[in-house]
Design an enzyme around this catalytic site. Structure first.
Site, PDB file in Angstrom:
ATOM      1  CD  GLU A   5      -2.891  -1.184   2.336  1.00  0.00           C
ATOM      2  OE1 GLU A   5      -2.444  -0.720   3.414  1.00  0.00           O
ATOM      3  OE2 GLU A   5      -3.993  -1.752   2.247  1.00  0.00           O
ATOM      4  CD  GLU A  16       4.432 -20.793  12.605  1.00  0.00           C
ATOM      5  OE1 GLU A  16       4.643 -20.915  13.829  1.00  0.00           O
ATOM      6  OE2 GLU A  16       3.403 -20.282  12.127  1.00  0.00           O
TER       7      GLU A  16
END
Length: 300
Positions: A84, A115
């Site tokens: 963004e 992870e």
């Protein structure tokens, strides 16, 4: 397998023990009450957040990068914030990066085992060539993600400054980052589901860090988005016109004409109007003032 039962984010919430029996309206009220506590938890973490803003702004000002690193929801939120920044602040897309364990596939499909891959975290830093001009921002709401800790360790070894964000106390999950942000969101309504309150807190922190860093980089005038990517789409072209109308007090048609003369660069158009100069001169004035519209107008 490590026992993570002691972590704050893994505790059971006493108020939601009967979640599966609650009437829908009561379940909504419970979640809404819990979400309402997050802004206060973020406020408590203000010192660390401000320190992270400073590191991010300094890195970007000297040509470096802000690099988010996370897994699962944390990784997706980092990628989202990075994505963004270019349309909002007209910053090149390679200056704010989001790295997620499991790669691009993990953005739309859960890659839970990724992870745990510490080697992949280290490789991600090497492949991204992080260095002394960058700041690497690790996100692990539960505080223990091996991918993130390994990435931060490698980034630090490569000379980068580091930030770590978690939603558990530091004594439950230590870190070695230059700045440690701890937003204590408490047990989740759905036990262990850190995409809920912890995810909300993460979004708030990342929004604050990236926005205030860009303010410090003169990407904002007053409270206006003056470095918007106006050519990107119709919505942003309209926002650019309305921004110029607000900043310069111009009617819509005059703002559109001036933006066309300024090649749809809002900052340039504001300085052109304020100082009565052409586009080239306005751009020079902005460059002399490190892109600050306010300073360019005051100097003029």
């Amino acid at each position: 397998m490590h026992d993570r039962g002691h972590l704050l984010t893994e505790q059971r919430h006493p108020s939601s023990a009967g979640l599966d029996t609650l009437p829908l309206a009561d379940a909504f009220d419970l979640m809404n009450r819990e979400d309402a506590t997050i802004a206060d938890a973020v406020a408590v973490a203000k010192p660390g957040i401000l320190a992270a803003v400073g590191l991010a702004a300094d890195a970007l000002a000297r040509g470096g990068r802000l690099v988010y690193v996370g897994a699962g929801t944390s990784g997706r939120l980092g990628v989202l914030d990075a994505a963004e920044c270019p349309p909002t602040f007209l910053i090149p897309p390679d200056r704010v990066l989001g790295i997620i364990a499991g790669g691009r596939e993990a953005l739309s499909s859960a890659q839970e085992g990724a992870e745990d891959d510490a080697d992949a975290g280290r490789r991600a830093m090497d492949e991204s060539c992080v260095g002394e001009h960058d700041v690497v921002f690790g996100i692990a709401t539960g505080g223990t993600t091996p991918f993130v800790h390994a990435a931060l360790d490698r980034a630090r070894a490569r000379g980068s400054r580091t930030v770590f964000l978690a939603c558990v106390p530091r004594d439950e999950a230590p870190d070695r980052a230059d700045v440690s942000i701890r937003v204590l969101t408490g047990p989740e309504v759905l036990t262990g589901s850190t995409r809920l309150k912890a995810g909300l807190a993460t979004k708030m922190v990342l929004n604050t860090v990236s926005t205030l860093a860009m303010v410090r980089l003169n990407k904002v005038y007053q409270n206006l988005m003056v470095d918007v990517a106006a050519r990107a789409c119709d919505k942003l072209r309209d926002r650019a016109v309305r921004t110029l109308m607000a900043a310069a007090g111009l009617p819509r048609d005059a703002a559109q004409r001036l933006l066309a003369q300024a090649d749809w660069h809002v900052k340039t158009a504001i300085v052109m109007h304020g100082l009565g100069v052409g586009a080239g001169e306005a751009q020079q004035r902005l460059a002399q003032c490190a892109g600050s519209v306010r300073r360019a107008l005051q100097a003029g």
